[in-house]
Structures are given as C-alpha cells and as structure tokens.
Design an enzyme around this catalytic site. Structure first.
Site, PDB file in Angstrom:
ATOM      1  N   SER A 275      18.270  48.024 -78.520  1.00 13.14           N
ATOM      2  CA  SER A 275      18.976  49.223 -78.097  1.00 13.14           C
ATOM      3  C   SER A 275      18.406  49.794 -76.802  1.00 13.14           C
ATOM      4  O   SER A 275      18.349  49.073 -75.816  1.00 13.14           O
ATOM      5  CB  SER A 275      18.934  50.233 -79.242  1.00 13.14           C
ATOM      6  OG  SER A 275      19.990  51.133 -79.087  1.00 13.14           O
ATOM      7  N   HIS A 416      24.459  48.559 -85.826  1.00 10.92           N
ATOM      8  CA  HIS A 416      23.434  48.703 -84.804  1.00 10.92           C
ATOM      9  C   HIS A 416      22.019  48.630 -85.389  1.00 10.92           C
ATOM     10  O   HIS A 416      21.528  49.611 -85.939  1.00 10.92           O
ATOM     11  CB  HIS A 416      23.665  50.066 -84.141  1.00 10.92           C
ATOM     12  CG  HIS A 416      22.838  50.309 -82.934  1.00 10.92           C
ATOM     13  ND1 HIS A 416      23.050  49.643 -81.752  1.00 10.92           N
ATOM     14  CD2 HIS A 416      21.798  51.146 -82.708  1.00 10.92           C
ATOM     15  CE1 HIS A 416      22.185  50.070 -80.851  1.00 10.92           C
ATOM     16  NE2 HIS A 416      21.408  50.988 -81.411  1.00 10.92           N
TER      17      HIS A 416
HETATM   18  C1  GTR Z   1      22.159  55.758 -78.676  1.00  8.01           C
HETATM   19  C2  GTR Z   1      22.442  55.558 -77.222  1.00  8.01           C
HETATM   20  C3  GTR Z   1      22.501  54.096 -76.906  1.00  8.01           C
HETATM   21  C4  GTR Z   1      21.402  53.271 -77.577  1.00  8.01           C
HETATM   22  C5  GTR Z   1      20.916  53.852 -78.886  1.00  8.01           C
HETATM   23  C6  GTR Z   1      19.525  53.445 -79.343  1.00  8.01           C
HETATM   24  O1  GTR Z   1      22.137  57.089 -79.044  1.00  8.01           O
HETATM   25  O2  GTR Z   1      23.656  56.179 -76.936  1.00  8.01           O
HETATM   26  O3  GTR Z   1      22.534  53.891 -75.515  1.00  8.01           O
HETATM   27  O4  GTR Z   1      20.371  53.010 -76.730  1.00  8.01           O
HETATM   28  O5  GTR Z   1      20.889  55.217 -78.904  1.00  8.01           O
HETATM   29  O6  GTR Z   1      18.586  53.335 -78.581  1.00  8.01           O
HETATM   30  O7  GTR Z   1      19.405  53.268 -80.567  1.00  8.01           O
END
Ligand code: GTR
Length: 448
Positions: A275, A416
């Site tokens: 991420s 995610h």
């Molecule tokens: C989210 C962000 C993403 C991603 C994510 C993370 O809130 O919008 O760009 O990087 O976090 O790091 O888990």
C-alpha cells in the site's frame, strides 16, 4: 473507505491514438501489441467518461538503450523528483548503526534474530532482522517497512517494544502512545516468516513511523525535520521530499547496514512494501539501484496505478487526505492528472532492467487493479529496449494466476492486504530471478 467505491463500474480503456497502443474492454481484457502506451480514454467513477488523455510515451526521444541510460532515465527521475515525490538527500553521511541484540535461537530455532538501532540524522529507527538459522551462504533479503511496529510481527516477548506515534483516523492527527504489550504479534498473519525463512530469504523491517510519523505535521518529528534543522532551514521547499521520500530513504539506509552484515547478500536485496509502503518501495527502487528487485503490493494511486485513469483514489483525494506524502508541487495536479508530465508506468520503468512485481487484489478498487496492471504493462517498452522480457502478456490475467517475466503481476482474490498468497508469489518470482536455494530447517522446540 473502500465501500463507497464498490459500486464503481469497471473502468474501460479504449484506444485513442498511437502507432502502438492499448485497448481494453473490461478488466480482464486488455489487448494490443504494446511497445509503447500512447493513448487512453478512461471511464471512471459512475461510468461517465472523465477524461481523454494521452499517456506520456516512456520512450520519448529515446531510440536506444544508451540514450535511456544516459539521458531519458535521468529526465524522468528528475520529473518525479521535482513534481511528485520531492528531492531526497543523497546517501546520508549522518547515519550510524549499532547491533543491539542477537538471538541465535529465534522462531523455535529456525531463525537468527537481530535488532539494530539505526540513526538517520540522529533520529532512532529500530530495525528487526530475521535470518534463516541454517543458511550456509549469505542470503537474499526482503527490506520492508511495517505499519504496526516490530513487535506486531510476532508474539515473541524479546522483540523490543517502544512508545510509538499513532494516528487518529478521524482527525488525522498523531499522538505518542504505548508501549502497548497487547499488540504483540497482532500483524503476524501478514508476516509468514517461517515460509520466507525456509525458502532461504532474510527479512529486515522497521516501523515507518520511526522514520516519519504518518500525519500532516509528522515530518517535524521525523528525519525530514531533523535534516531540515541540520541544513539550517525552517521550511520545506515545494520540491523537497515528502513522507514517501523519507520512508524510501529509510529503506536505503537499512540497506547500508545490511551491506555490512556478512550473513546477508546485499546484492540480492528486495525493496518491498504494501500500500503506501508499496508506493515507497517503488520510489526507493527508482532512486537506489542497489535494490536488485522491487515488489509493490496493492500500491495504487501514487504507486503502480496510472493516475490518468482517475479510477478509485485520485490525485486530489490522496493529496487532501495525505498532504504530507508527496512534495508541495504535486498539489498542482489535483484534478489535472492530464497535465502531469509523466504517469506511473514511467516510475516502474525507472526500475528497469531489474525485476519488478506489481501485486493487485480484486476487491481493492480504491487502488485500481486495472490501473496497476496497465502501469506494469506500460513499463514494458523500457525492459524490451534493455534486452529483457517485460510482462510478456497483453491481457489482464485471471484471478490468482500470476504472470510475467522480468515484470511480474497478479490479481489475487480478496481485498486490500498482503497475504501469504502474495508472499508466495513474491518468493517464487525472487527464486526465479535470484535462484535462491531453500534452507534445510532443523526443527527444535519453540524458543518462546
Ligand atoms: C489509503 C490510501 C491509499 C493506500 C492505503 C494504505 O487510505 O488512500 O493510497 O496507501 O491507505 O496505505 O493502506
């Protein structure tokens, strides 16, 4: 946060222009010979047409490998530095380290665990290193930052636990809290250490918030603040490094230490991250060519995903929620992605000819899996120019079917996160390129 985007229609990319271009129907059908991405039209949130843009040509005025090496690569790097991630200091002279703890009987005898105190511009950063216990040769290493603190990897009480900066998700402000014993081992499902070690790899990890706490004013308390003070300045310039630049700098300093550790083969160091830390790994790999491989898991906007698609997170959204991640100049591109003098396929191309892997997740629409695939695909012309096979496929693969050659890609089912499935693909990819041999582990009774 992702929920409201679940309804987002699959983005469609259609061919606009160019000798060699990309055409895509739904996610799952990307076709067209690709030695240069030239034009895209995207459909974004709600399915309405949001833009008709030209994707910058990664090989603009670059007919051969020598021009790439001597000119084009530098031009692109300079653009990413001045417009997006900011300019980082070079290899720091203000860097020290001290090995503070070595345990030769960690993970039930399967690992050697080292704890190392790094100091970057005087700021303490705690590095935790796991090595396979029975390796006979120096081993390749995954260099990775973590979200939950070193103690979150494993319930071992001998991993040092510290006070740490945490961020209130609503107000996006930071506070120091802990040490919190109840969070020991809380992230262990993301860290299949035994699998990684048994495949013959080491892991070196540190908390990102040691390098810079992750909120707007966090930089004051991290290495950017210390660096600025030591430079005799008080304010950051519009092209000075952002937090991602600082975290990437941290990966490079960890590698400085690892180069001194004779159990590690630092010529086979992999910058990896999930991420925001996947964005960080890509930037670290672009800047620091000592990283022999780069892996970006679910890196999304500001990582592997093409910004011009404006699918899921956009430039304006990321700059609003995380104003500290990129340099101040990047805000000029809020809702003006088509004015960016580059797109993210060119970031991935900066890693060529070194192997790079982009990992997506099917339900992670906020990170735009198709945009990540197209970012990876768009870097391919540079790999081909440098005599390496690139991604080797034109179509987005089916779920859980990894593809690729020097550029690897998969889309995993689920959302995610970084899972054992992801790690397994990264290990397979690294094995293919590094030819590491698995380590014979000797089972023994647990050490904790
Ligand atoms: C989210 C962000 C993403 C991603 C994510 C993370 O809130 O919008 O760009 O990087 O976090 O790091 O888990």
């Amino acid at each position: 946060m992702q929920g409201k985007y679940q309804m987002m229609r699959q983005a469609r990319i259609v061919l606009v222009a160019g000798v060699i271009s990309i055409a895509a129907g739904t996610q799952g059908e990307v076709s067209g010979a690709l030695t240069g991405l030239v034009g895209v039209v995207t459909q974004g949130q709600g399915g309405e047409k949001v833009s008709a843009n030209s994707l910058p040509n990664v090989l603009e005025n670059c007919p051969d490998a020598a021009t790439w090496r001597n000119q084009r690569r530098g031009e692109l790097l300079n653009l990413f530095q001045s417009r997006m991630y900011g300019r980082s200091p070079g290899a720091s002279t203000n860097f020290q380290f001290e090995v503070t703890d070595v345990d030769t009987n960690a993970l039930g005898g399967k690992a050697i665990r080292k704890q190392v105190l790094l100091r970057m511009f005087g700021v303490p950063v705690h590095l935790l290193v796991y090595l396979p216990a029975h390796a006979t040769n120096p081993v390749p290493v995954f260099v990775i930052e973590n979200f939950g603190g070193n103690h979150s990897l494993e319930p071992d009480p001998r991993i040092k636990i510290y006070e740490r900066w945490t961020v209130d998700r609503k107000t996006l402000t930071g506070k120091i809290s802990g040490p919190d014993e109840s969070t020991r081992g809380k992230a262990s499902k993301d860290w299949p250490l035994e699998m990684i070690l048994s495949r013959g790899y080491a892991v070196a990890t540190m908390p990102r918030e040691d390098i810079e706490p992750d909120f707007a004013d966090g930089w004051i308390h991290g290495i950017r603040g210390a660096w600025l003070k030591q430079s005799g300045r008080t304010t950051l310039a519009p092209d000075d490094w952002g937090a991602i630049g600082a975290w990437a700098f941290g990966l490079s300093r960890a590698l400085d230490y690892l180069e001194t550790d004779s159990s590690i083969d630092a010529k086979r160091a992999i910058a990896i991250g999930h991420s925001r830390l996947g964005k960080t790994a890509l930037w670290a790999g672009a800047l620091d060519e000592r990283f022999a491989m780069v892996i970006a898991n679910n890196s999304g906007e500001g990582g592997a995903a093409l910004a011009r698609r404006r699918s899921g997170e956009t430039t304006a959204l990321i700059n609003k929620t995380f104003p500290h991640w990129f340099c101040a100049n990047f805000k000029q591109y809020n809702d003006r992605e088509d004015k960016l003098p580059f797109d993210q396929h060119e970031l991935i191309a900066l890693i060529a000819p070194r192997p790079v892997y982009v990992g997506s997740a099917k339900d992670d629409l906020w990170a735009d899996p198709l945009g990540e695939f197209l970012g990876a695909k768009g870097a391919e012309p540079v790999y081909l120019l440098l005599g390496k096979p690139g991604l080797g496929v034109d179509k987005m693969p089916a779920e859980n079917h990894p593809v690729g050659e020097t550029i690897g890609y998969h889309i995993r089912s689920g959302g995610h996160s970084i899972t054992p499935y992801d790690w397994k693909q990264y290990l397979n990819f690294a094995d293919r390129h590094f030819k590491a041999s698995p380590v014979n582990q000797v089972a023994s009774s647990p050490s904790h």
